[in-house]
Write an enzyme that holds these catalytic residues in place. Structure first.
Site, PDB file in Angstrom:
ATOM      1  N   VAL A  62      54.315  22.934 -98.339  1.00  0.00           N
ATOM      2  CA  VAL A  62      53.055  23.547 -97.888  1.00  0.00           C
ATOM      3  C   VAL A  62      52.381  24.313 -99.012  1.00  0.00           C
ATOM      4  O   VAL A  62      51.446  25.074 -98.778  1.00  0.00           O
ATOM      5  CB  VAL A  62      53.310  24.490 -96.685  1.00  0.00           C
ATOM      6  CG1 VAL A  62      53.855  23.715 -95.490  1.00  0.00           C
ATOM      7  CG2 VAL A  62      54.261  25.634 -97.053  1.00  0.00           C
ATOM      8  N   ASP A  63      52.843  24.086-100.253  1.00  0.00           N
ATOM      9  CA  ASP A  63      52.413  24.936-101.364  1.00  0.00           C
ATOM     10  C   ASP A  63      51.155  24.464-102.086  1.00  0.00           C
ATOM     11  O   ASP A  63      50.605  25.187-102.906  1.00  0.00           O
ATOM     12  CB  ASP A  63      53.551  25.114-102.376  1.00  0.00           C
ATOM     13  CG  ASP A  63      54.183  23.790-102.813  1.00  0.00           C
ATOM     14  OD1 ASP A  63      53.438  22.806-103.013  1.00  0.00           O
ATOM     15  OD2 ASP A  63      55.427  23.742-102.966  1.00  0.00           O
ATOM     16  N   THR A  71      61.186  24.009-106.607  1.00  0.00           N
ATOM     17  CA  THR A  71      62.056  25.135-106.975  1.00  0.00           C
ATOM     18  C   THR A  71      61.822  25.567-108.419  1.00  0.00           C
ATOM     19  O   THR A  71      61.930  26.759-108.743  1.00  0.00           O
ATOM     20  CB  THR A  71      63.540  24.794-106.758  1.00  0.00           C
ATOM     21  OG1 THR A  71      63.860  23.584-107.458  1.00  0.00           O
ATOM     22  CG2 THR A  71      63.846  24.622-105.281  1.00  0.00           C
ATOM     23  N   HIS A  84      53.537  19.068 -93.213  1.00  0.00           N
ATOM     24  CA  HIS A  84      53.793  20.360 -92.584  1.00  0.00           C
ATOM     25  C   HIS A  84      52.654  21.354 -92.784  1.00  0.00           C
ATOM     26  O   HIS A  84      52.839  22.554 -92.618  1.00  0.00           O
ATOM     27  CB  HIS A  84      55.119  20.928 -93.098  1.00  0.00           C
ATOM     28  CG  HIS A  84      56.306  20.086 -92.735  1.00  0.00           C
ATOM     29  ND1 HIS A  84      57.443  20.001 -93.509  1.00  0.00           N
ATOM     30  CD2 HIS A  84      56.502  19.261 -91.682  1.00  0.00           C
ATOM     31  CE1 HIS A  84      58.294  19.172 -92.939  1.00  0.00           C
ATOM     32  NE2 HIS A  84      57.748  18.707 -91.833  1.00  0.00           N
ATOM     33  N   CYS A  89      41.367  29.740 -80.859  1.00  0.00           N
ATOM     34  CA  CYS A  89      40.117  28.980 -81.025  1.00  0.00           C
ATOM     35  C   CYS A  89      40.170  27.979 -82.176  1.00  0.00           C
ATOM     36  O   CYS A  89      39.227  27.226 -82.389  1.00  0.00           O
ATOM     37  CB  CYS A  89      38.936  29.928 -81.207  1.00  0.00           C
ATOM     38  SG  CYS A  89      38.862  30.737 -82.831  1.00  0.00           S
ATOM     39  N   GLN A 130      56.460  17.241 -97.741  1.00  0.00           N
ATOM     40  CA  GLN A 130      56.965  18.159 -96.725  1.00  0.00           C
ATOM     41  C   GLN A 130      56.644  19.607 -97.108  1.00  0.00           C
ATOM     42  O   GLN A 130      56.891  20.513 -96.311  1.00  0.00           O
ATOM     43  CB  GLN A 130      58.480  17.988 -96.578  1.00  0.00           C
ATOM     44  CG  GLN A 130      58.902  16.630 -96.042  1.00  0.00           C
ATOM     45  CD  GLN A 130      60.411  16.452 -96.069  1.00  0.00           C
ATOM     46  OE1 GLN A 130      60.970  16.041 -97.077  1.00  0.00           O
ATOM     47  NE2 GLN A 130      61.067  16.767 -94.975  1.00  0.00           N
TER      48      GLN A 130
END
Length: 239
Positions: free
Chosen positions: A92-93, A14, A110, A121, A90
């Site tokens: 995804v950055d 944050t 994640h 595909c 956790q």
């Protein structure tokens, strides 16, 4: 040498300008409908949801975010402590890697928002490349290889975590001597269960989070101070 595992959640990012989801000012509380944009079923079924999702990615803070003092503290600890450190995130950055933690020592439970994957595909490419296509006028870019639906290479709501990644995370939780959960509500399963697994296998469990978590009662230490000051001080004590 001590084995130290660090589980990071949205709260650690944050201060880099990336809002959390479940906190008092989290994304879901401010805009409950936003959850549909990252839920697999609606995303696959509704082109309008996908168009909104691509606009959200285009305007979102993730790709422009920079690591903050907490990310840098973890990277410095991994580099200089002499302990065996693994980061389970956790998020995804990609900010742990950007701060200098070697990619091989970061488990992204994640997935990553910095890549896209074809749902048909499974071809992968960079998020920036996909966003360039959106900027050029493609509101729902398709896979160049097969025409399939593209999505961020993240685990959306309604998708299972990669069992290989989760299995490795569980193995780390069972083997570690110190388990630090930082900036995580410890509410999202199965990731949250890693804290309990670590405690059950004898690890010293330390939770750094502004709000109470379901695992506070089994923790050896709970820290409520702001992460940016509390985590560097904690890691200094763990050297």
């Amino acid at each position: 040498m001590t084995m130290v595992a660090i589980l990071s959640g949205a709260g650690i990012s944050t201060d880099s300008g990336i809002p959390d989801y479940r906190g008092p000012n989290g994304v879901w509380r401010r805009d409950p409908d936003a959850e549909r944009l990252v839920t697999y079923g609606p995303y696959m079924a509704d082109p309008e949801i996908r168009r909104r999702s691509w606009r959200m990615r285009l305007d979102g803070p993730v790709l422009s975010a920079e690591p903050n003092v907490a990310h840098h503290a973890i990277a410095a600890y991994e580099r200089t402590s002499g302990n065996a450190v693994r980061v389970i995130t956790q998020n995804v950055d990609g900010l742990h890697q950007a701060a200098g933690v070697p990619g091989r020592k970061v488990l992204e439970l994640h997935g990553s928002a910095r890549s896209v994957v074809c749902t048909a595909c499974h071809a992968r490419s960079s998020m920036e490349e996909a966003l360039d296509r959106v900027r050029a006028g493609e509101d729902d870019p398709a896979c160049r290889a097969c025409g399939g639906i593209l999505k961020s290479a993240t685990v959306m709501f309604g998708q299972r975590l990669d069992p290989v990644v989760l299995g490795e995370a569980m193995s780390i939780a069972k083997a570690t001597e110190v388990f630090v959960a930082v900036g995580s509500s410890l509410q999202v399963q199965p990731a949250a269960s890693l804290a309990g697994i670590a405690a059950e296998h004898g690890a010293r469990l330390i939770i750094v989070n502004a709000e109470p978590t379901p695992y506070d009662a089994v923790a050896d230490e709970v820290v409520r101070e702001p992460i940016g000051t509390a985590l560097p001080a904690l890691l200094d004590r763990l050297r």
